[in-house]
Design a protein around this motif. Sequence first.
Motif, PDB file in Angstrom:
ATOM      1  N   HIS A 153       0.843  -1.187   0.000  1.00 25.62           N
ATOM      2  CA  HIS A 153       0.000   0.000   0.000  1.00 25.62           C
ATOM      3  C   HIS A 153       0.884   1.245   0.000  1.00 25.62           C
ATOM      4  N   GLY A 154       0.397   2.299  -0.646  1.00 29.77           N
ATOM      5  CA  GLY A 154       1.134   3.562  -0.658  1.00 29.77           C
ATOM      6  C   GLY A 154       2.503   3.440  -1.296  1.00 29.77           C
ATOM      7  N   TYR A 155       2.615   2.584  -2.293  1.00 28.79           N
ATOM      8  CA  TYR A 155       3.899   2.359  -2.955  1.00 28.79           C
ATOM      9  C   TYR A 155       4.111   3.439  -4.010  1.00 28.79           C
ATOM     10  N   ARG A 156       5.219   4.133  -3.933  1.00 29.08           N
ATOM     11  CA  ARG A 156       5.459   5.260  -4.835  1.00 29.08           C
ATOM     12  C   ARG A 156       6.302   4.814  -6.022  1.00 29.08           C
ATOM     13  N   ILE A 157       5.825   5.165  -7.200  1.00 31.20           N
ATOM     14  CA  ILE A 157       6.453   4.785  -8.465  1.00 31.20           C
ATOM     15  C   ILE A 157       6.736   6.061  -9.263  1.00 31.20           C
ATOM     16  N   GLY A 158       7.968   6.252  -9.663  1.00 27.44           N
ATOM     17  CA  GLY A 158       8.291   7.359 -10.552  1.00 27.44           C
ATOM     18  C   GLY A 158       7.665   7.150 -11.913  1.00 27.44           C
ATOM     19  N   VAL A 159       7.228   8.256 -12.528  1.00 27.26           N
ATOM     20  CA  VAL A 159       6.577   8.167 -13.839  1.00 27.26           C
ATOM     21  C   VAL A 159       7.278   9.085 -14.827  1.00 27.26           C
ATOM     22  N   THR A 160       7.137   8.736 -16.086  1.00 23.83           N
ATOM     23  CA  THR A 160       7.824   9.480 -17.137  1.00 23.83           C
ATOM     24  C   THR A 160       7.046  10.703 -17.603  1.00 23.83           C
ATOM     25  N   ARG A 161       5.766  10.804 -17.180  1.00 23.47           N
ATOM     26  CA  ARG A 161       4.973  11.981 -17.574  1.00 23.47           C
ATOM     27  C   ARG A 161       4.123  12.449 -16.403  1.00 23.47           C
ATOM     28  N   GLU A 162       3.996  13.735 -16.325  1.00 22.86           N
ATOM     29  CA  GLU A 162       3.131  14.352 -15.314  1.00 22.86           C
ATOM     30  C   GLU A 162       1.681  14.259 -15.777  1.00 22.86           C
ATOM     31  N   GLY A 163       0.781  13.876 -14.869  1.00 21.85           N
ATOM     32  CA  GLY A 163      -0.626  13.819 -15.202  1.00 21.85           C
ATOM     33  C   GLY A 163      -1.266  12.553 -14.667  1.00 21.85           C
ATOM     34  N   HIS A 164      -2.358  12.152 -15.329  1.00 23.64           N
ATOM     35  CA  HIS A 164      -3.153  11.033 -14.813  1.00 23.64           C
ATOM     36  C   HIS A 164      -2.737   9.724 -15.483  1.00 23.64           C
ATOM     37  N   TRP A 165      -2.655   8.673 -14.651  1.00 22.16           N
ATOM     38  CA  TRP A 165      -2.334   7.329 -15.121  1.00 22.16           C
ATOM     39  C   TRP A 165      -3.488   6.406 -14.728  1.00 22.16           C
ATOM     40  N   GLU A 166      -4.154   5.885 -15.741  1.00 26.05           N
ATOM     41  CA  GLU A 166      -5.337   5.053 -15.519  1.00 26.05           C
ATOM     42  C   GLU A 166      -4.940   3.590 -15.401  1.00 26.05           C
ATOM     43  N   GLU A 167      -5.470   2.922 -14.394  1.00 32.83           N
ATOM     44  CA  GLU A 167      -5.246   1.481 -14.287  1.00 32.83           C
ATOM     45  C   GLU A 167      -6.114   0.784 -15.331  1.00 32.83           C
ATOM     46  N   VAL A 168      -5.463   0.152 -16.329  1.00 32.14           N
ATOM     47  CA  VAL A 168      -6.213  -0.433 -17.444  1.00 32.14           C
ATOM     48  C   VAL A 168      -6.280  -1.957 -17.364  1.00 32.14           C
ATOM     49  N   LEU A 169      -5.417  -2.576 -16.548  1.00 33.25           N
ATOM     50  CA  LEU A 169      -5.517  -4.030 -16.351  1.00 33.25           C
ATOM     51  C   LEU A 169      -4.769  -4.383 -15.081  1.00 33.25           C
ATOM     52  N   ASN A 170      -5.386  -5.259 -14.309  1.00 32.28           N
ATOM     53  CA  ASN A 170      -4.815  -5.683 -13.030  1.00 32.28           C
ATOM     54  C   ASN A 170      -5.055  -7.177 -12.894  1.00 32.28           C
ATOM     55  N   THR A 171      -3.993  -7.961 -12.872  1.00 32.98           N
ATOM     56  CA  THR A 171      -4.172  -9.416 -12.851  1.00 32.98           C
ATOM     57  C   THR A 171      -4.755  -9.907 -11.528  1.00 32.98           C
ATOM     58  N   ASP A 172      -4.826  -9.018 -10.523  1.00 29.20           N
ATOM     59  CA  ASP A 172      -5.428  -9.371  -9.233  1.00 29.20           C
ATOM     60  C   ASP A 172      -6.909  -9.023  -9.174  1.00 29.20           C
ATOM     61  N   ALA A 173      -7.474  -8.552 -10.283  1.00 30.86           N
ATOM     62  CA  ALA A 173      -8.888  -8.173 -10.285  1.00 30.86           C
ATOM     63  C   ALA A 173      -9.758  -9.385  -9.958  1.00 30.86           C
ATOM     64  N   ALA A 174     -10.871  -9.116  -9.321  1.00 39.09           N
ATOM     65  CA  ALA A 174     -11.776 -10.196  -8.916  1.00 39.09           C
ATOM     66  C   ALA A 174     -12.299 -10.971 -10.114  1.00 39.09           C
ATOM     67  N   ILE A 175     -12.486 -10.299 -11.239  1.00 37.97           N
ATOM     68  CA  ILE A 175     -13.008 -10.993 -12.430  1.00 37.97           C
ATOM     69  C   ILE A 175     -12.043 -12.050 -12.945  1.00 37.97           C
ATOM     70  N   TYR A 176     -10.763 -11.970 -12.561  1.00 41.22           N
ATOM     71  CA  TYR A 176      -9.785 -12.972 -12.965  1.00 41.22           C
ATOM     72  C   TYR A 176      -9.543 -14.013 -11.874  1.00 41.22           C
ATOM     73  N   GLY A 177     -10.210 -13.841 -10.722  1.00 43.01           N
ATOM     74  CA  GLY A 177      -9.989 -14.749  -9.615  1.00 43.01           C
ATOM     75  C   GLY A 177      -9.059 -14.200  -8.563  1.00 43.01           C
ATOM     76  N   GLY A 178      -8.718 -12.896  -8.661  1.00 42.61           N
ATOM     77  CA  GLY A 178      -7.809 -12.287  -7.715  1.00 42.61           C
ATOM     78  C   GLY A 178      -8.523 -11.759  -6.477  1.00 42.61           C
ATOM     79  N   SER A 179      -7.741 -11.067  -5.623  1.00 38.72           N
ATOM     80  CA  SER A 179      -8.284 -10.545  -4.367  1.00 38.72           C
ATOM     81  C   SER A 179      -9.013  -9.224  -4.547  1.00 38.72           C
ATOM     82  N   GLY A 180      -8.898  -8.636  -5.712  1.00 40.46           N
ATOM     83  CA  GLY A 180      -9.643  -7.417  -6.000  1.00 40.46           C
ATOM     84  C   GLY A 180      -8.977  -6.142  -5.507  1.00 40.46           C
TER      85      GLY A 180
END
Length: 734
Positions: free
Chosen positions: A665-692
């Motif tokens: 939680h609260g893990y900070r990641i440097g990014v190459t561009r300033e602005g918004h980054w949308e989560e477009v796929l997460n292998t832990d999503a509940a629809i895939y059987g993950g913890s959500g």
Amino acid sequence: MNLIETADADRLLSGQHADPFSVLGMHDVDGGIVVRVLRPGVAGVEVLDRKTGRAAATLERVRDDLFAGVIPRRKKRFAYTLRMSEGDETWVEEDPYGFGPVMGEIDEYLLGEGTHGQLWQALGAHVIEHGGVMGTHFAVWAPNARRVSVVGGFNGWDGRRHVMRRRGQTGVHEIFLPGEGEGTVYKYEVLNRDGALMPLKADPVGFGAELPPKTASVVRDLSSYTWNDAGWIEQRGALQRFDKPISMYEVHLESWRRVPEDGDRPLTYREHADQLVAYAADMGFTHIELTPISEYPFGGSWGYQPIGLFAPTSRFGTPDDFRAFIDAAHQAGLGIIIDWVPGHFPTDNHGLGRFDGTALYEHADPKEGYHPDWNTLVYNYGRAEVANYLIANAKFWLDEYRIDGLRVDAVASMLYRDYSRKAGEWVPNKHGGRENLEAIDFLRHMNEQVYAAHGDIMTIAEESTAFPGVSAPTDAGGLGFGFKWNMGWMNDTLRYMAEDPINRKYHHDKMTFGLHYAFSENFILPISHDEVVHGKGSLLGKMPGDEWQKFANMRAYLGFMWGHPGKKLLFMGCEFAQFGEWNHDRSLDWHLLDYAPHAGVQRLVRDLNALYRASPALYELDAKSDGFTWIDGGNAEDSIFAWTRQGLDGAPVLVVANFTPVTRHGYRIGVTREGHWEEVLNTDAAIYGGSGQGNPGGCTSEEVSAHGRRNSIEITVPPLATVFFQYSGTGTGS
């Protein structure tokens, strides 16, 4: 008049005559024309004028099954047929020895030179009209044979009946058999140079074969199919470039899906055209790659020990049925890649081994011509006719079946003379080295010729060593392949995944090492059949932990793979996390899709393909370092990897992978561009059987430095998961 010389009669009746066309058929003699016929099983033979239908002569039995007679006062040969009689029955037959040669001088010259680009159009069995009569022209290369005959049910498998005409110094033998056509079953009977009978041989350029375990060739007319894939062919070149998304579904047709209510048989080509094509398209793959389709005698070889290089296996239907499968794939927007095996061939008696009594296709010295790993024979790439045979075969599949690419099997075994050999078991090259210079030249010429003929296809090397320039152009010293399988990446990453997460920090480099050479070739990342067979278990079975962790590890690994530079290849069954090791004798375990964890992995693969194809950042610069930027490749303690993929233009994609079961939680990641980054796929999503767990709504960067970047985002990194973020805001680089 002596109608036939005793020596000729002896040789004809014993099957030892090397040139029966000089004796049988119609020939000029003093006072008229003599006709000689070798025909067992009949009592009488008459010669009929084909034009008038009238009898021109009745032949007498001059010796056993030999008939002959003179047609007096006829000064010019004429087209004729033969009326046979036996008891009360009569019937009319054509005489193969009444027809002239078919092969032209240009074919003869190119075959002799070993440069015939359409070899299959000259050799093999072709249904044609010749001399106004329909039949089949047979032609085969056997330069050291005393004689070659076509045999089959049409002549009682009697090698005396249809001995072929030898064409000059080319070593090619040919004959036209009137009346034979589609479906005729045949083999070649060969006498070696000493007159000894060889085992019956299948046609090296045969277009069809009997259903194994039968081994004869079958005449197939390839001229009748009407294609409906013009749209695909027109755009194929644009879809198969280095800067396009390529995701391959590797399939073994015999075990993809079976029909239990019909004896558990495999699907036919046309059933695959409906079911496999629809499935692969729905899953978002761009290509289907088939394990070798060339006819092979032993099912347990999966096609990797082929004998009928020009014949699609009869296990699933006819050549036109196979074409219908390819046509359907093309109409669905899918390319077809076939595994092609020019590295070796099996020792089965009906195959290429000692075809004319000599080491014709293979090396005579077993140190060069025998493969100890597979008990197979190695082609003699330095012989022009053999190299021509193989290159023409590659072009054949592209020309006649509109195949979109060739994955060349076991290239490493071809490149090195000491491959799987101990000291003293191999012959050095002319410079004393281990490289197989003839094979290297062959591979270069093959790539040059197939790309010259079809610039819109792809060739792919399964090459497991560090041989330089496999996918570099030949004019730059490379082998000229379009792509190379990244075997090193596959081995390293699977070893890492097999580790318990608590130990992965000690093996962090196995996941990062591939980036040191990722842009040295045009790579494909392969999870192939070789990784789920021979006791290696399934892909799911390689993953550590309890059931939930196994699935989570596998989902995270697939996400890592799809985010990594390189085109993708996944073997069937892996897309829904099959539990058991692949078994080529039975269907995939499709019933597992009734269970949520397996259906979740399948949905993930479908979504990974969709994201991949929709995001140029994930494919446009696959083979260039400009397309990849490490954000954090050194966090071994947490087993976290983070990088950015970027294309020529458009939104970059940030990939973060966590290979521990600990949520960050609260893990900070440097990014190459300033602005918004949308989560477009997460292998832990509940629809895939993950913890959500994840980052719904995405994250907006803050001006907080991290990983050497001025801006960063604060995210939740789910356990055993890979998360994709796509840049969707505006701002400057950091």
